[in-house]
Design a protein around this motif. Structure first.
Motif, mmCIF file in Angstrom:
data_model
loop_
_atom_site.group_PDB
_atom_site.id
_atom_site.type_symbol
_atom_site.label_atom_id
_atom_site.label_comp_id
_atom_site.label_asym_id
_atom_site.label_seq_id
_atom_site.Cartn_x
_atom_site.Cartn_y
_atom_site.Cartn_z
ATOM 1 N N VAL A 28 0.852 -1.183 0.000
ATOM 2 C CA VAL A 28 0.000 0.000 0.000
ATOM 3 C C VAL A 28 0.888 1.233 0.000
ATOM 4 C CG1 VAL A 28 -1.752 1.308 1.242
ATOM 5 C CG2 VAL A 28 -1.854 -1.188 1.212
ATOM 6 N N MET A 29 0.784 2.009 -1.067
ATOM 7 C CA MET A 29 1.543 3.245 -1.214
ATOM 8 C C MET A 29 0.641 4.418 -0.842
ATOM 9 S SD MET A 29 2.849 5.068 -4.740
ATOM 10 C CE MET A 29 4.328 4.134 -5.132
ATOM 11 N N TRP A 65 4.600 2.158 2.139
ATOM 12 C CA TRP A 65 5.329 2.959 1.166
ATOM 13 C C TRP A 65 4.704 4.350 1.188
ATOM 14 C CZ3 TRP A 65 6.530 -0.231 -3.775
ATOM 15 C CH2 TRP A 65 7.249 0.501 -4.723
ATOM 16 N N ILE A 66 5.506 5.405 1.192
ATOM 17 C CA ILE A 66 5.009 6.778 1.145
ATOM 18 C C ILE A 66 5.517 7.425 -0.137
ATOM 19 C CG2 ILE A 66 4.822 8.997 2.327
ATOM 20 C CD1 ILE A 66 3.800 6.707 4.030
ATOM 21 N N ASP A 67 4.597 7.954 -0.943
ATOM 22 C CA ASP A 67 4.946 8.614 -2.201
ATOM 23 C C ASP A 67 4.799 10.122 -2.021
ATOM 24 O OD1 ASP A 67 5.722 8.401 -4.967
ATOM 25 O OD2 ASP A 67 3.674 8.993 -5.505
ATOM 26 N N ILE A 68 5.909 10.834 -2.108
ATOM 27 C CA ILE A 68 5.944 12.274 -1.849
ATOM 28 C C ILE A 68 6.060 13.012 -3.179
ATOM 29 C CG2 ILE A 68 7.214 14.140 -0.711
ATOM 30 C CD1 ILE A 68 8.291 11.913 1.223
ATOM 31 N N GLY A 69 5.158 13.950 -3.402
ATOM 32 C CA GLY A 69 5.177 14.711 -4.644
ATOM 33 C C GLY A 69 5.333 16.190 -4.395
ATOM 34 N N GLY A 70 6.078 16.855 -5.276
ATOM 35 C CA GLY A 70 6.251 18.300 -5.169
ATOM 36 C C GLY A 70 5.647 19.060 -6.319
ATOM 37 N N VAL A 263 1.064 -3.233 -6.212
ATOM 38 C CA VAL A 263 1.171 -2.004 -5.432
ATOM 39 C C VAL A 263 -0.087 -1.198 -5.739
ATOM 40 C CG1 VAL A 263 2.541 0.038 -4.875
ATOM 41 C CG2 VAL A 263 3.691 -2.017 -5.752
ATOM 42 N N VAL A 264 -0.715 -0.626 -4.701
ATOM 43 C CA VAL A 264 -1.838 0.274 -4.921
ATOM 44 C C VAL A 264 -1.513 1.613 -4.270
ATOM 45 C CG1 VAL A 264 -3.617 -1.480 -5.228
ATOM 46 C CG2 VAL A 264 -3.082 -0.688 -2.925
ATOM 47 N N ARG A 265 -1.723 2.676 -5.020
ATOM 48 C CA ARG A 265 -1.404 4.037 -4.559
ATOM 49 C C ARG A 265 -2.699 4.683 -4.092
ATOM 50 N NH1 ARG A 265 -0.828 9.324 -6.793
ATOM 51 N NH2 ARG A 265 1.078 10.400 -6.126
ATOM 52 N N MET A 266 -2.787 4.979 -2.768
ATOM 53 C CA MET A 266 -4.062 5.338 -2.160
ATOM 54 C C MET A 266 -3.921 6.534 -1.225
ATOM 55 S SD MET A 266 -5.886 2.921 -3.552
ATOM 56 C CE MET A 266 -7.454 2.869 -2.691
ATOM 57 N N HIS A 267 -5.015 7.299 -1.101
ATOM 58 C CA HIS A 267 -5.046 8.426 -0.177
ATOM 59 C C HIS A 267 -5.534 8.024 1.208
ATOM 60 C CE1 HIS A 267 -5.242 10.529 -4.155
ATOM 61 N NE2 HIS A 267 -4.493 11.414 -3.526
ATOM 62 N N SER A 272 -7.695 1.579 3.110
ATOM 63 C CA SER A 272 -7.038 0.863 2.007
ATOM 64 C C SER A 272 -6.259 -0.337 2.511
ATOM 65 C CB SER A 272 -6.113 1.810 1.246
ATOM 66 O OG SER A 272 -6.835 2.891 0.687
ATOM 67 N N VAL A 273 -5.560 -0.172 3.630
ATOM 68 C CA VAL A 273 -4.797 -1.288 4.193
ATOM 69 C C VAL A 273 -5.740 -2.428 4.552
ATOM 70 C CG1 VAL A 273 -3.424 -2.038 6.182
ATOM 71 C CG2 VAL A 273 -2.847 0.085 4.994
ATOM 72 N N ALA A 274 -6.876 -2.114 5.167
ATOM 73 C CA ALA A 274 -7.834 -3.168 5.528
ATOM 74 C C ALA A 274 -8.355 -3.876 4.280
ATOM 75 C CB ALA A 274 -8.981 -2.572 6.327
ATOM 76 N N ALA A 275 -8.694 -3.105 3.242
ATOM 77 C CA ALA A 275 -9.218 -3.708 2.011
ATOM 78 C C ALA A 275 -8.172 -4.586 1.341
ATOM 79 C CB ALA A 275 -9.688 -2.616 1.056
ATOM 80 N N VAL A 276 -6.927 -4.129 1.327
ATOM 81 C CA VAL A 276 -5.852 -4.884 0.678
ATOM 82 C C VAL A 276 -5.570 -6.172 1.442
ATOM 83 C CG1 VAL A 276 -3.380 -4.877 0.171
ATOM 84 C CG2 VAL A 276 -4.803 -2.923 -0.486
ATOM 85 N N ARG A 277 -5.465 -6.092 2.767
ATOM 86 C CA ARG A 277 -5.163 -7.296 3.539
ATOM 87 C C ARG A 277 -6.307 -8.316 3.420
ATOM 88 N NH1 ARG A 277 -0.964 -5.664 2.518
ATOM 89 N NH2 ARG A 277 0.141 -4.113 3.748
#
Length: 301
Positions: A28-29, A65-70, A263-267, A272-277
């Motif tokens: 989960v990203m 996973w943490i995806d950081i955007g600028g 990998v799923v990129r989620m807000h 999301s973690v519960a759904a993925v697990r």
């Protein structure tokens, strides 16, 4: 017994301090954008302290996973590279001091990638599909992983009325070509993740087709990322504004996982973690956290 999923050529990945066996799990990203004009949070995490707090909250909620955007993907004036570096590097440094979570940076600028890796980033997430080949060379000279995403437009430019004869076939062809370019630049396949680019230079019908046939993306044989969270294809499908797309986002992510997304990129991280697990367990990729119901001599209510 697990269900059949598209096989991976390099399922076990060392990404930063973590080992992922993508034949057995889904990462989960979480998304944290340090931009004043983010399409989702509209600048809520633009401040440095707010961005760092959001990252740490995502870690606590179970993000891998943490995806950081600028800089947002949407069309707009270019942001000076030094300004983008000033946005993302302090967040990387602060997060790295507090956690060994996988950190990625959403950038298409080679110099931003270089500074991000030095600051502690483990992944470079290029939503332009290696528009600048120097970026791949910089990743190749490090231990970082590269996410290659399908898009058609030059960075931050409009692409009105995109047309495809077969959107899935054309995305697959693009990704195969870009993977070949990355490998030729020195990035091993074992450090590449692919992303078909939901909504990026695609209308809702294109993105629904990509989602429906996600197994063809996964069949490339590299871990595939599904960035579906709160996208416009969900809003247009459900007639839902951006604050009301959680359920649609979770449904799209779960469907992509059943078709091979790794990998799923989620807000919305906790949900999301519960759904993925849960999806992993239904697919037979993991065991339940515990077994109690109807397991003893006496049934419990």
């Amino acid at each position: 017994m697990s269900v059949w999923l598209p096989p991976l050529r390099h399922p076990v990945r060392e990404i930063g301090a973590h080992t992922f066996d993508f034949s057995r799990r889904v990462a989960v990203m979480a998304v944290v954008n340090r931009t004043p004009d983010s399409f989702y949070d509209k600048g809520a995490t633009f401040g440095l302290d707010a961005a760092v707090r959001a990252c740490l909250a995502a870690v606590k909620a179970g993000a891998d996973w943490i995806d950081i955007g600028g800089v947002p993907f949407k069309p707009g004036p270019p942001l000076p590279v030094d300004d983008e570096i000033a946005r993302v590097v302090p967040v990387i440094e602060a997060l790295r001091r507090e956690s060994d979570v996988v950190i990625s940076v959403d950038t298409f600028q080679p110099q931003v990638a270089r500074h991000a890796i030095v600051a502690g980033a483990d992944v470079i997430n290029d939503t332009t599909g290696i528009r600048d080949e120097t970026l791949a060379e910089i990743v190749a000279d490090s231990a970082a992983t590269l996410v290659i995403t399908h898009s058609l437009a030059e960075p931050r430019t409009a692409y009105p009325r995109p047309r495809y004869d077969d959107v899935v076939a054309e995305v697959v062809e693009f990704l195969r070509d870009r993977v070949g370019l990355a490998v030729a630049s020195g990035v091993p396949e074992s450090r590449i993740v692919i992303d078909p680019g939901h909504d990026l230079n695609k209308n809702t019908l294109h993105t629904l087709e990509l989602t429906r046939r996600f197994d063809e993306i996964a069949a490339i044989g590299l871990p595939a990322l599904a960035a579906v969270s709160n996208k416009d294809f969900i809003g247009e499908t459900l007639d839902a504004e951006r604050g009301d797309r959680l359920e649609g986002s979770l449904a799209a992510a779960v469907y992509c996982i059943t078709q091979g997304a790794r990998v799923v990129r989620m807000h919305n991280v906790r949900e999301s973690v519960a759904a993925v697990r849960m999806t992993e367990t239904i697919l037979g990729l993991r065991d339940p956290a515990y077994l109690k119901h109807n397991m003893g001599d006496v049934n419990e209510e």
